[in-house]
Design a protein around this motif. Structure first.
Motif, PDB file in Angstrom:
ATOM      1  N   PRO A   1       0.810  -1.219   0.000  1.00  0.00           N
ATOM      2  CA  PRO A   1       0.000   0.000   0.000  1.00  0.00           C
ATOM      3  C   PRO A   1       0.844   1.271   0.000  1.00  0.00           C
ATOM      4  O   PRO A   1       1.976   1.283   0.487  1.00  0.00           O
ATOM      5  CB  PRO A   1      -0.813  -0.107   1.285  1.00  0.00           C
ATOM      6  N   THR A   2       0.283   2.319  -0.568  1.00  0.00           N
ATOM      7  CA  THR A   2       0.912   3.627  -0.626  1.00  0.00           C
ATOM      8  C   THR A   2      -0.048   4.654  -0.040  1.00  0.00           C
ATOM      9  O   THR A   2      -1.224   4.668  -0.385  1.00  0.00           O
ATOM     10  CB  THR A   2       1.243   4.008  -2.091  1.00  0.00           C
ATOM     11  N   LEU A   3       0.462   5.481   0.847  1.00  0.00           N
ATOM     12  CA  LEU A   3      -0.327   6.576   1.396  1.00  0.00           C
ATOM     13  C   LEU A   3      -0.088   7.809   0.540  1.00  0.00           C
ATOM     14  O   LEU A   3       1.015   8.020   0.037  1.00  0.00           O
ATOM     15  CB  LEU A   3       0.098   6.871   2.835  1.00  0.00           C
ATOM     16  N   SER A   4      -1.095   8.666   0.383  1.00  0.00           N
ATOM     17  CA  SER A   4      -0.915   9.892  -0.387  1.00  0.00           C
ATOM     18  C   SER A   4      -1.392  11.090   0.418  1.00  0.00           C
ATOM     19  O   SER A   4      -2.393  11.003   1.135  1.00  0.00           O
ATOM     20  CB  SER A   4      -1.645   9.813  -1.727  1.00  0.00           C
ATOM     21  N   PHE A   5      -0.645  12.179   0.297  1.00  0.00           N
ATOM     22  CA  PHE A   5      -0.925  13.403   1.035  1.00  0.00           C
ATOM     23  C   PHE A   5      -0.820  14.594   0.096  1.00  0.00           C
ATOM     24  O   PHE A   5       0.041  14.618  -0.788  1.00  0.00           O
ATOM     25  CB  PHE A   5       0.100  13.594   2.167  1.00  0.00           C
ATOM     26  N   THR A   6      -1.661  15.593   0.330  1.00  0.00           N
ATOM     27  CA  THR A   6      -1.526  16.847  -0.414  1.00  0.00           C
ATOM     28  C   THR A   6      -0.365  17.638   0.179  1.00  0.00           C
ATOM     29  O   THR A   6       0.179  17.273   1.231  1.00  0.00           O
ATOM     30  CB  THR A   6      -2.804  17.694  -0.319  1.00  0.00           C
ATOM     31  N   ARG A   7       0.002  18.734  -0.467  1.00  0.00           N
ATOM     32  CA  ARG A   7       1.105  19.555   0.025  1.00  0.00           C
ATOM     33  C   ARG A   7       0.821  20.067   1.441  1.00  0.00           C
ATOM     34  O   ARG A   7       1.693  20.019   2.315  1.00  0.00           O
ATOM     35  CB  ARG A   7       1.339  20.731  -0.941  1.00  0.00           C
ATOM     36  N   SER A   8      -0.383  20.554   1.698  1.00  0.00           N
ATOM     37  CA  SER A   8      -0.681  21.083   3.035  1.00  0.00           C
ATOM     38  C   SER A   8      -0.677  19.974   4.091  1.00  0.00           C
ATOM     39  O   SER A   8      -0.216  20.183   5.216  1.00  0.00           O
ATOM     40  CB  SER A   8      -2.007  21.850   3.046  1.00  0.00           C
ATOM     41  N   GLU A   9      -1.150  18.788   3.739  1.00  0.00           N
ATOM     42  CA  GLU A   9      -1.111  17.665   4.676  1.00  0.00           C
ATOM     43  C   GLU A   9       0.337  17.265   4.972  1.00  0.00           C
ATOM     44  O   GLU A   9       0.703  17.012   6.120  1.00  0.00           O
ATOM     45  CB  GLU A   9      -1.885  16.476   4.107  1.00  0.00           C
ATOM     46  N   TRP A  10       1.157  17.206   3.935  1.00  0.00           N
ATOM     47  CA  TRP A  10       2.565  16.842   4.097  1.00  0.00           C
ATOM     48  C   TRP A  10       3.296  17.889   4.943  1.00  0.00           C
ATOM     49  O   TRP A  10       4.052  17.548   5.845  1.00  0.00           O
ATOM     50  CB  TRP A  10       3.232  16.682   2.737  1.00  0.00           C
ATOM     51  N   ASP A  11       3.050  19.170   4.668  1.00  0.00           N
ATOM     52  CA  ASP A  11       3.690  20.242   5.435  1.00  0.00           C
ATOM     53  C   ASP A  11       3.318  20.149   6.917  1.00  0.00           C
ATOM     54  O   ASP A  11       4.169  20.329   7.791  1.00  0.00           O
ATOM     55  CB  ASP A  11       3.303  21.611   4.887  1.00  0.00           C
ATOM     56  N   ALA A  12       2.053  19.854   7.211  1.00  0.00           N
ATOM     57  CA  ALA A  12       1.614  19.720   8.602  1.00  0.00           C
ATOM     58  C   ALA A  12       2.319  18.540   9.270  1.00  0.00           C
ATOM     59  O   ALA A  12       2.744  18.640  10.440  1.00  0.00           O
ATOM     60  CB  ALA A  12       0.099  19.539   8.663  1.00  0.00           C
ATOM     61  N   PHE A  13       2.474  17.437   8.557  1.00  0.00           N
ATOM     62  CA  PHE A  13       3.172  16.272   9.099  1.00  0.00           C
ATOM     63  C   PHE A  13       4.637  16.602   9.398  1.00  0.00           C
ATOM     64  O   PHE A  13       5.141  16.317  10.481  1.00  0.00           O
ATOM     65  CB  PHE A  13       3.075  15.091   8.135  1.00  0.00           C
ATOM     66  N   VAL A  14       5.323  17.211   8.448  1.00  0.00           N
ATOM     67  CA  VAL A  14       6.738  17.552   8.624  1.00  0.00           C
ATOM     68  C   VAL A  14       6.913  18.516   9.803  1.00  0.00           C
ATOM     69  O   VAL A  14       7.827  18.357  10.623  1.00  0.00           O
ATOM     70  CB  VAL A  14       7.333  18.131   7.329  1.00  0.00           C
ATOM     71  N   LYS A  15       6.049  19.509   9.916  1.00  0.00           N
ATOM     72  CA  LYS A  15       6.122  20.439  11.052  1.00  0.00           C
ATOM     73  C   LYS A  15       5.932  19.694  12.371  1.00  0.00           C
ATOM     74  O   LYS A  15       6.607  19.991  13.362  1.00  0.00           O
ATOM     75  CB  LYS A  15       5.073  21.538  10.913  1.00  0.00           C
ATOM     76  N   GLY A  16       5.016  18.732  12.398  1.00  0.00           N
ATOM     77  CA  GLY A  16       4.806  17.936  13.598  1.00  0.00           C
ATOM     78  C   GLY A  16       6.030  17.120  13.969  1.00  0.00           C
ATOM     79  O   GLY A  16       6.393  17.010  15.144  1.00  0.00           O
ATOM     80  N   VAL A  17       6.690  16.544  12.974  1.00  0.00           N
ATOM     81  CA  VAL A  17       7.916  15.780  13.226  1.00  0.00           C
ATOM     82  C   VAL A  17       8.993  16.700  13.799  1.00  0.00           C
ATOM     83  O   VAL A  17       9.642  16.377  14.807  1.00  0.00           O
ATOM     84  CB  VAL A  17       8.421  15.096  11.934  1.00  0.00           C
ATOM     85  N   LYS A  18       9.175  17.850  13.188  1.00  0.00           N
ATOM     86  CA  LYS A  18      10.210  18.788  13.651  1.00  0.00           C
ATOM     87  C   LYS A  18       9.912  19.304  15.056  1.00  0.00           C
ATOM     88  O   LYS A  18      10.832  19.643  15.802  1.00  0.00           O
ATOM     89  CB  LYS A  18      10.335  19.946  12.671  1.00  0.00           C
ATOM     90  N   ALA A  19       8.647  19.381  15.437  1.00  0.00           N
ATOM     91  CA  ALA A  19       8.259  19.855  16.766  1.00  0.00           C
ATOM     92  C   ALA A  19       8.170  18.728  17.792  1.00  0.00           C
ATOM     93  O   ALA A  19       7.707  18.948  18.915  1.00  0.00           O
ATOM     94  CB  ALA A  19       6.910  20.598  16.668  1.00  0.00           C
ATOM     95  N   ASP A  20       8.608  17.534  17.414  1.00  0.00           N
ATOM     96  CA  ASP A  20       8.572  16.361  18.302  1.00  0.00           C
ATOM     97  C   ASP A  20       7.166  16.029  18.794  1.00  0.00           C
ATOM     98  O   ASP A  20       6.989  15.503  19.890  1.00  0.00           O
ATOM     99  CB  ASP A  20       9.508  16.550  19.507  1.00  0.00           C
ATOM    100  N   GLU A  21       6.156  16.305  17.999  1.00  0.00           N
ATOM    101  CA  GLU A  21       4.781  16.027  18.404  1.00  0.00           C
ATOM    102  C   GLU A  21       4.461  14.538  18.427  1.00  0.00           C
ATOM    103  O   GLU A  21       3.458  14.141  19.026  1.00  0.00           O
ATOM    104  CB  GLU A  21       3.805  16.737  17.455  1.00  0.00           C
ATOM    105  N   PHE A  22       5.288  13.716  17.816  1.00  0.00           N
ATOM    106  CA  PHE A  22       4.975  12.294  17.713  1.00  0.00           C
ATOM    107  C   PHE A  22       5.823  11.435  18.628  1.00  0.00           C
ATOM    108  O   PHE A  22       5.732  10.215  18.586  1.00  0.00           O
ATOM    109  CB  PHE A  22       5.126  11.832  16.254  1.00  0.00           C
ATOM    110  N   ASP A  23       6.656  12.066  19.455  1.00  0.00           N
ATOM    111  CA  ASP A  23       7.470  11.306  20.398  1.00  0.00           C
ATOM    112  C   ASP A  23       6.598  10.853  21.562  1.00  0.00           C
ATOM    113  O   ASP A  23       5.764  11.601  22.065  1.00  0.00           O
ATOM    114  CB  ASP A  23       8.634  12.151  20.912  1.00  0.00           C
ATOM    115  N   GLY A  24       6.813   9.618  21.991  1.00  0.00           N
ATOM    116  CA  GLY A  24       5.993   9.026  23.052  1.00  0.00           C
ATOM    117  C   GLY A  24       6.378   9.399  24.406  1.00  0.00           C
ATOM    118  O   GLY A  24       6.922   9.930  25.108  1.00  0.00           O
TER     119      GLY A  24
END
Length: 78
Positions: A55-78
């Motif tokens: 399977p392949t997931l697909s994201f629009t530019r705004s969805e991808w930008d929101a994901f990348v910002k979340g990663v950079k802000a450590d929002e996904f660390d447990g």
């Protein structure tokens, strides 16, 4: 979309020679999505490098930008 022409990229931080990683590609948008996603003119595809035919997931530019910002802000660390 002709998947044989998609250029997939892996992170330079991938371990195990890139075998344990996700791959990302940017492709022209899908006209089917354009009706309800205003920025679907290009899509960011994500797949498991161990299962390239899976399977392949697909994201629009705004969805991808929101994901990348979340990663950079450590929002996904447990």
């Amino acid at each position: 979309m002709d998947s044989s022409r998609v250029i997939w990229r892996k992170s330079s931080f991938s371990g195990n020679g890139g075998a344990d990683c996700v791959e990302v590609a940017v492709v022209p948008g899908d006209p089917i999505l354009a009706g309800h996603k205003p920025d679907a003119d290009e899509l960011y595809l994500v797949r498991d490098s161990k299962d390239p035919d899976g399977p392949t997931l697909s994201f629009t530019r705004s969805e991808w930008d929101a994901f990348v910002k979340g990663v950079k802000a450590d929002e996904f660390d447990g």
